[in-house]
Each structure stands twice: as C-alpha cells, then as structure tokens.
Design a protein around this motif. Structure first.
Motif, PDB file in Angstrom:
ATOM      1  N   GLY B  27       0.825  -1.204   0.000  1.00  0.00           N
ATOM      2  CA  GLY B  27       0.000   0.000   0.000  1.00  0.00           C
ATOM      3  C   GLY B  27       0.861   1.257   0.000  1.00  0.00           C
ATOM      4  O   GLY B  27       0.623   2.198  -0.758  1.00  0.00           O
ATOM      5  N   TYR B  31       0.384   0.630  -4.391  1.00  0.00           N
ATOM      6  CA  TYR B  31      -0.535  -0.371  -4.946  1.00  0.00           C
ATOM      7  C   TYR B  31      -1.815  -0.365  -4.109  1.00  0.00           C
ATOM      8  O   TYR B  31      -1.813  -0.852  -2.978  1.00  0.00           O
ATOM      9  N   ASN B  32      -2.857   0.216  -4.638  1.00  0.00           N
ATOM     10  CA  ASN B  32      -4.071   0.355  -3.829  1.00  0.00           C
ATOM     11  C   ASN B  32      -5.181  -0.627  -4.216  1.00  0.00           C
ATOM     12  O   ASN B  32      -6.323  -0.460  -3.848  1.00  0.00           O
ATOM     13  N   ASN B  33      -4.813  -1.670  -4.963  1.00  0.00           N
ATOM     14  CA  ASN B  33      -5.814  -2.690  -5.311  1.00  0.00           C
ATOM     15  C   ASN B  33      -5.525  -4.032  -4.613  1.00  0.00           C
ATOM     16  O   ASN B  33      -5.993  -5.074  -5.048  1.00  0.00           O
TER      17      ASN B  33
END
Lengths: 82, 82
Positions: B27, B31-33
């Motif tokens: 995060g 990378y927010n998925n």
C-alpha cells in the motif's frame, strides 16, 4: 478478482541450509528416497483486478520492488480467478 | 523421479502478521488494489519414486509428521514428474 500465487526459492547456486536441515530430518525419520529439499516462501496476493495482463505486470513489478531479493532468489507465479 | 511442490499457509482463522506487513508495505508503495496478502512456506522435495500413489501417501505423511504444524497451518501439494 485475481489471486497471485507466488513461489519463491533460493537460486540453485545459493546454499539452502534450511532445505538441507529438512532433508537430514526426513532421513532421520526413515525416508531414504529423498533426493533434495529446497525451502522457500509462498505468497498469495488477492488483487482487485480482473485484467490478467495488468495483474501479471503488477505482480512482476511488486516482486521485483519488494517481495523478492533478485540476487539470491527466483520466483514463479500463477494467477487464479476467484 | 517426482518433485513434490508443497504450499503451506496459516489457516484462515490464524492471524498472519507477516502477510499484514507485506500488505501495508505494498500500500505504501502505491498499490491500492491489494485486498489481502498471506505469507507462508514453499517446499520442493525431490523423491526417488515413480509411483504417484506411493509418493502421494509419503508426502502427506511427511507433512503431517515433520513439515507442517496442523494446528495452525494448511497445506496443498502437487507432484510433478522430472
């Protein structure tokens, strides 16, 4: 949603003392058909992403930036739909 | 010759702080998925054995006697011919 299943092992050329310890322990337990043991890491990363190509690229990037030490480790991964 | 590829993860009900740490780190890298990360062990055991059924039984036994802590861990494995 995709899950990346990532297997990480030390490179063939790198000494794997943990693998050797397991190998020896299995021998002590009476398993005499063990040729070699390698011990590594296993990661499952759940991604909110449905595009396999984008996921592939992202997982490779995450491995190289954070998850793997490319000097001593090799990795392979597969993407599984959930 | 068969190679057993063994994946070990903590059971769903067991807290996985290493997985949480990786999740947070990914995060932080932007990378927010990322929905969830689980971190476990991966073993490759090369067996001087050609009978898949016998190998299956042996690998399960070795996991239960030595390699896995059945109280907190789950495992799956596949046998690959070499």
């Amino acid at each position: 949603m995709l899950i990346a299943q990532i297997k990480v092992l030390l490179k063939e050329s790198v000494l794997d003392p943990q693998g050797q310890a397991v190998e020896k322990a299995l021998g002590t337990l009476g398993y005499n058909n063990i040729e070699k043991v390698r011990v590594g890491k296993y990661l499952e990363i759940m991604l909110a992403e449905n595009n396999r190509e984008a996921a592939n690229k992202q997982v490779r990037e995450m491995c190289e930036r954070l998850l793997i030490n490319a000097v001593i480790e090799d990795y392979t991964f597969t993407l599984v739909e959930v």
